[in-house]
Motif scaffolding. Structure first.
Motif, PDB file in Angstrom:
ATOM      1  N   ARG A 464       1.031  -1.256  -0.014  1.00  0.00           N
ATOM      2  CA  ARG A 464      -0.181  -0.075   0.111  1.00  0.00           C
ATOM      3  C   ARG A 464       0.734   1.435   0.230  1.00  0.00           C
ATOM      4  O   ARG A 464       1.956   1.303   0.755  1.00  0.00           O
ATOM      5  N   ARG A 465       0.261   2.078  -0.955  1.00  0.00           N
ATOM      6  CA  ARG A 465       1.335   3.345  -0.817  1.00  0.00           C
ATOM      7  C   ARG A 465       0.825   4.256   0.593  1.00  0.00           C
ATOM      8  O   ARG A 465      -0.176   4.353   0.837  1.00  0.00           O
ATOM      9  N   VAL A 466       1.988   4.872   0.934  1.00  0.00           N
ATOM     10  CA  VAL A 466       1.861   5.612   2.156  1.00  0.00           C
ATOM     11  C   VAL A 466       2.391   6.915   2.213  1.00  0.00           C
ATOM     12  O   VAL A 466       3.112   7.380   1.117  1.00  0.00           O
ATOM     13  N   ASP A 467       2.251   7.911   2.898  1.00  0.00           N
ATOM     14  CA  ASP A 467       2.447   9.169   2.590  1.00  0.00           C
ATOM     15  C   ASP A 467       3.901   9.429   2.797  1.00  0.00           C
ATOM     16  O   ASP A 467       4.602   8.886   3.617  1.00  0.00           O
ATOM     17  N   LEU A 468       4.322  10.172   1.820  1.00  0.00           N
ATOM     18  CA  LEU A 468       5.781  10.443   1.815  1.00  0.00           C
ATOM     19  C   LEU A 468       5.794  12.180   1.557  1.00  0.00           C
ATOM     20  O   LEU A 468       5.451  12.536   0.494  1.00  0.00           O
ATOM     21  N   THR A 469       6.374  12.904   2.674  1.00  0.00           N
ATOM     22  CA  THR A 469       6.218  14.305   2.286  1.00  0.00           C
ATOM     23  C   THR A 469       7.510  14.738   2.262  1.00  0.00           C
ATOM     24  O   THR A 469       8.730  14.202   2.822  1.00  0.00           O
ATOM     25  N   LEU A 470       7.823  15.383   1.152  1.00  0.00           N
ATOM     26  CA  LEU A 470       9.218  16.090   0.513  1.00  0.00           C
ATOM     27  C   LEU A 470       8.731  17.229  -0.260  1.00  0.00           C
ATOM     28  O   LEU A 470       7.859  17.594  -0.585  1.00  0.00           O
ATOM     29  N   ASP A 471      10.071  18.035  -0.423  1.00  0.00           N
ATOM     30  CA  ASP A 471       9.775  19.264  -1.247  1.00  0.00           C
ATOM     31  C   ASP A 471       9.906  18.697  -2.689  1.00  0.00           C
ATOM     32  O   ASP A 471      10.903  18.900  -3.359  1.00  0.00           O
ATOM     33  N   GLU A 472       8.731  18.416  -3.217  1.00  0.00           N
ATOM     34  CA  GLU A 472       8.634  17.681  -4.533  1.00  0.00           C
ATOM     35  C   GLU A 472       8.697  18.697  -5.639  1.00  0.00           C
ATOM     36  O   GLU A 472       8.236  19.772  -5.703  1.00  0.00           O
ATOM     37  N   SER A 473       9.692  18.179  -6.762  1.00  0.00           N
ATOM     38  CA  SER A 473       9.519  19.082  -7.930  1.00  0.00           C
ATOM     39  C   SER A 473       9.765  18.082  -9.056  1.00  0.00           C
ATOM     40  O   SER A 473      10.044  16.806  -8.800  1.00  0.00           O
ATOM     41  N   LYS A 474       9.719  18.460 -10.351  1.00  0.00           N
ATOM     42  CA  LYS A 474      10.142  17.627 -11.348  1.00  0.00           C
ATOM     43  C   LYS A 474      11.368  17.092 -11.342  1.00  0.00           C
ATOM     44  O   LYS A 474      11.742  16.042 -12.056  1.00  0.00           O
ATOM     45  N   ASP A 475      12.536  17.650 -10.466  1.00  0.00           N
ATOM     46  CA  ASP A 475      13.855  17.192 -10.443  1.00  0.00           C
ATOM     47  C   ASP A 475      14.042  16.366  -9.344  1.00  0.00           C
ATOM     48  O   ASP A 475      15.089  15.756  -9.245  1.00  0.00           O
ATOM     49  N   PHE A 476      13.134  16.190  -8.097  1.00  0.00           N
ATOM     50  CA  PHE A 476      13.271  15.480  -6.935  1.00  0.00           C
ATOM     51  C   PHE A 476      11.916  14.899  -6.579  1.00  0.00           C
ATOM     52  O   PHE A 476      11.067  15.937  -6.179  1.00  0.00           O
ATOM     53  N   PHE A 477      11.720  13.644  -6.282  1.00  0.00           N
ATOM     54  CA  PHE A 477      10.295  13.219  -6.133  1.00  0.00           C
ATOM     55  C   PHE A 477      10.586  11.822  -5.773  1.00  0.00           C
ATOM     56  O   PHE A 477      11.432  11.123  -5.954  1.00  0.00           O
ATOM     57  N   GLY A 478       9.410  11.433  -5.085  1.00  0.00           N
ATOM     58  CA  GLY A 478       9.516   9.906  -4.678  1.00  0.00           C
ATOM     59  C   GLY A 478       8.080   9.306  -4.087  1.00  0.00           C
ATOM     60  O   GLY A 478       7.197  10.318  -4.030  1.00  0.00           O
ATOM     61  N   THR A 479       8.115   8.164  -3.891  1.00  0.00           N
ATOM     62  CA  THR A 479       6.890   7.707  -3.524  1.00  0.00           C
ATOM     63  C   THR A 479       7.358   6.428  -2.296  1.00  0.00           C
ATOM     64  O   THR A 479       8.646   6.136  -2.350  1.00  0.00           O
ATOM     65  N   ALA A 480       6.487   6.141  -1.330  1.00  0.00           N
ATOM     66  CA  ALA A 480       6.707   5.149  -0.474  1.00  0.00           C
ATOM     67  C   ALA A 480       5.639   4.074  -0.282  1.00  0.00           C
ATOM     68  O   ALA A 480       4.390   4.402  -0.590  1.00  0.00           O
ATOM     69  N   TYR A 481       5.966   2.823   0.273  1.00  0.00           N
ATOM     70  CA  TYR A 481       5.038   1.725   0.344  1.00  0.00           C
ATOM     71  C   TYR A 481       5.176   0.765   1.463  1.00  0.00           C
ATOM     72  O   TYR A 481       6.561   0.772   1.723  1.00  0.00           O
TER      73      TYR A 481
END
Length: 551
Positions: A464-481
C-alpha cells in the motif's frame, strides 16, 4: 514472531512483525522482491503500544518524512506486454530467450547483490486475431506484428499455437508472476466484417453483428484453458484503444463505439459466468488519459460511459467487471505540470464513480517531451528511462493508478529510436533491419528495464502506498509503500541533479533490522548497497533509487 516497537508518528499506530534480516550477498533467504510469508494487515489504530515507522531525512535544508498511518491505494501490479516479438523469439531462440525471461520475471539476487531481473508481477498476453495464419490476406503487412489465434477455421482449438507466447507465459509462471492479463487488439479475422485484423469500418467495431457472442466465448474459452493449466488469468481486456480507427496495415486493431464495447462486455460477462471463472473484465484501454474523462461522443468519456448507471453503455453492475478504468499514458507527458493536470482530472472523474485507475500501456511514442533535455538524437538512453520515472510517479501519485504496465517488453531498435519502445532491445541475426527472427539473435537490457525494476521488483501486489512528504519538484520526487505484513518499507526516489548526490540525514525506523539501496544510473543497473542504520543513506546524482527497510 514477536511484536516490535517503532518510532512514534503523530500519535497513530500500526502493528509490525519482526522478520529475519537479509544477509549481505545472500540470494536464497530473501530475494530482493520476495516477501516473507504474508500475514494479515492489522486494522488501523491497532495496538496502541506499537507505532508506525517514520524515517525523517534532512537534505539540503529539506525534510523528507514517511507516515505509514496515512495510506493511499493498494498496488496491484507492474507489468509489460508480449506484443509482438515474443512469439517469434520464444519459438526460435535458445539461451537468449531464457536470459530475456530472467530479466523480466526473476526476483532473485546474485551473490554480489545484483538483481537478476525486475520481477514483474503482471504479464499482459496478446490474444491475436489470427493474422499470422491469414498471411497477407489478414491485412497486416508487418510480418512480425502478425499474431496467431487458438481457433482453427474448423471451429476447434489448437492449443499448440502461440508457442513462443506460451514459452514466456511458462517462464513467468515459473518465476512467480502473480497475474496474467489477456488482451485483444482485434476480433478474430473469421469474425470481422472485412475478414482482416485491421479495420475498414471507421469508428465502429470491425465485428459482424452476429459474432459478439462467439468472440466473447472465444476469449472466455482461452481464459478457461490457461486457468486449468495453472495460470492466474486475473483479467481479460476485450478492446484496445477504441478511439482509433485502426485502418493502417502495421498491426491488428479496430475502432469501437462505447455502446459496442458495452455489448461485448456483457457477452463476455455471461461467457465467464457460464464457465465459473473468477476472471475479471478490464475495460477501457483508452488511447490517452483525456479520453477517460472528457468528450461527448460515443467513443470518449469512458469513465462515465461505462460506470454511470444512467449511461446506455453502463456495465458497472456486471458480476465480472473490474471496478476500474484502464488508460494509456501516451500523448500526455510533454512536461511536469501538464501531465499532472491531466492525471488529476482522471482521478477526480474516477473517484466520482468509485472506481480504480490502471495504466496499462506506455512507451515513448510521442515527439520528445519539452523537458526531456533535448531531441532524441541528443539525449541518452538513461535520460529516456529516467523521464519514464516521472510518468510512473505522476500516474501513481496524481492519477492514483494501482497498476502500471509498459508496452512492448522487447522490440528492435531502428531509425535511431534508441530505447523508446522496449524494455529489452533485441537484434535478429541478420541485423536491426532484418525481419527474420527465426535464428538466434542478441538481447540487451535497456535502462528502461532497470528503472521500471526500481518499482516492480520491490513494490509487490498488496503493498500500500503511504504518505511521503518532501519538497517535490520535477527534479526530485518519490513514493513510499508498506508491505501487507508490515515487515518492509520501500521508498523509490528520483534525483535529476546530474552533478550532486544527496545524503539523507535521517533517523532510521527504531526497529529496522537492515536498510538496502538499489540504484539505477547511466552506469548502474539496480546496484545494491547496504548501509549501516546509523549512517546516512546516499542517493546518487542522476539516479532512480529504491530504499528498502526490513523489519
Amino acid at each position: 514472531m514477536k511484536l516490535i516497537n517503532l518510532i512514534l508518528c503523530g500519535g497513530l499506530a500500526l502493528s509490525f512483525c519482526a522478520c529475519s534480516d537479509t544477509p549481505s550477498g545472500e540470494s536464497t533467504k530473501r530475494p530482493a522482491g520476495q516477501d516473507p510469508d504474508p500475514k494479515p494487515t492489522p486494522e488501523p489504530g491497532g495496538d496502541d503500544n506499537v507505532v508506525s515507522p517514520t524515517p525523517s531525512f534532512t537534505l539540503n535544508n529539506r525534510t523528507v518524512a514517511v507516515n505509514t498511518a496515512k495510506t493511499y491505494q493498494e498496488m496491484e501490479g507492474f507489468g509489460a506486454s508480449d506484443c509482438w516479438l515474443p512469439n517469434k523469439i520464444g519459438t526460435y531462440w535458445g539461451g537468449n530467450r531464457l536470459q530475456i525471461a530472467r530479466w523480466l520475471f526473476s526476483k532473485n539476487v546474485s551473490s554480489d547483490g545484483q538483481p537478476q531481473g525486475i520481477g514483474l508481477s503482471m504479464w499482459r498476453v496478446n490474444l491475436g486475431a489470427g493474422t499470422e495464419e491469414a498471411g497477407d490476406a489478414g491485412g497486416v503487412d508487418n510480418i512480425n506484428n502478425r499474431a496467431e489465434s487458438y481457433l482453427q477455421t474448423s471451429g476447434s482449438y489448437d492449443w499448440k499455437r502461440c508457442n513462443g507466447q506460451q514459452y514466456f507465459m511458462q517462464q513467468a509462471k515459473n518465476n512467480g508472476v502473480e497475474k496474467f492479463v489477456l488482451f485483444s487488439n482485434s476480433p478474430l479475422v473469421q469474425y470481422t466484417l472485412n475478414g482482416q485484423g485491421r479495420s475498414d469500418n471507421g469508428g465502429s467495431a470491425n465485428l459482424k453483428d452476429d459474432c459478439y457472442t462467439p468472440f466473447a466465448e472465444y476469449m472466455a474459452e482461452v481464459a478457461k484453458h490457461f486457468t486449468l493449466e495453472g495460470y492466474n488469468i486475473s483479467h481479460i481486456s476485450p478492446v484496445n484503444e477504441p478511439q482509433y480507427n485502426w485502418d493502417g496495415r502495421d498491426q491488428e486493431g479496430s475502432g469501437w463505439q462505447n455502446t459496442e464495447v458495452a455489448r461485448l462486455t456483457r457477452e463476455l460477462d455471461k461467457a465467464l459466468q457460464s464457465r465459473s471463472l473468477s476472471t475479471k473484465i478490464l475495460i477501457g484501454e483508452a488511447a490517452s488519459w483525456e479520453y477517460t474523462y472528457k468528450g461527448n461522443n460515443n467513443r470518449e468519456n469512458t469513465i462515465n460511459a461505462f460506470f454511470d448507471p444512467a449511461s446506455e453503455a453502463y456495465v458497472g453492475d456486471l458480476g465480472h467487471i473490474e471496478k476500474a478504468i484502464a488508460g494509456h499514458s501516451y500523448w500526455t507527458f510533454d512536461n511536469w505540470n501538464h501531465m499532472r493536470d491531466i492525471r488529476a482530472k482522471v482521478k477526480t472523474s474516477a473517484d466520482a464513480r468509485g472506481i480504480k485507475v490502471w495504466q496499462t500501456e506506455w512507451s515513448m511514442l510521442d515527439k520528445e517531451p519539452s523537458e526531456l533535455g533535448g531531441s532524441y538524437d541528443d539525449v541518452s538512453e538513461f535520460d529516456i528511462a529516467q523521464y519514464m520515472s516521472r510518468i510512473i510517479h505522476n500516474d501513481i501519485t496524481v492519477a492514483g493508478c494501482s497498476s502500471w504496465s509498459y508496452w512492448t517488453a522487447m522490440s528492435v531498435e531502428r531509425y535511431g529510436q534508441k530505447n523508446r519502445f522496449e524494455l529489452i532491445k533485441t537484434t535478429p541475426a541478420g541485423g536491426n533491419y532484418s525481419d527474420d527472427f527465426t535464428a538466434e539473435g542478441n538481447a540487451v537490457a535497456t535502462p528502461n528495464l532497470w528503472v521500471l525494476g526500481n518499482y516492480s521488483l520491490f513494490v509487490r501486489p498488496g503493498y500500500r502506498r503511504v504518505d511521503l512528504t518532501l519538497d517535490e519538484s520535477k527534479d526530485f520526487f518519490g513514493t513510499a509503500y508498506i508491505a501487507p505484513d508490515n515487515t518492509r518499507l520501500v521508498l523509490v526516489i528520483t534525483n535529476y541533479d546530474k552533478e550532486r548526490g544527496i545524503s539523507l540525514a535521517m533517523d532510521a525506523p527504531k526497529d529496522a533490522k537492515s536498510v538496502y539501496t538499489y540504484t539505477t544510473t547511466a552506469t548502474k543497473q539496480m546496484k545494491q548497497a547496504q548501509f549501516n542504520l546509523k549512517d546516512k543513506v546516499f542517493v546518487d546524482p542522476a539516479s532512480v533509487t529504491t530504499i528498502v527497510y526490513n523489519f
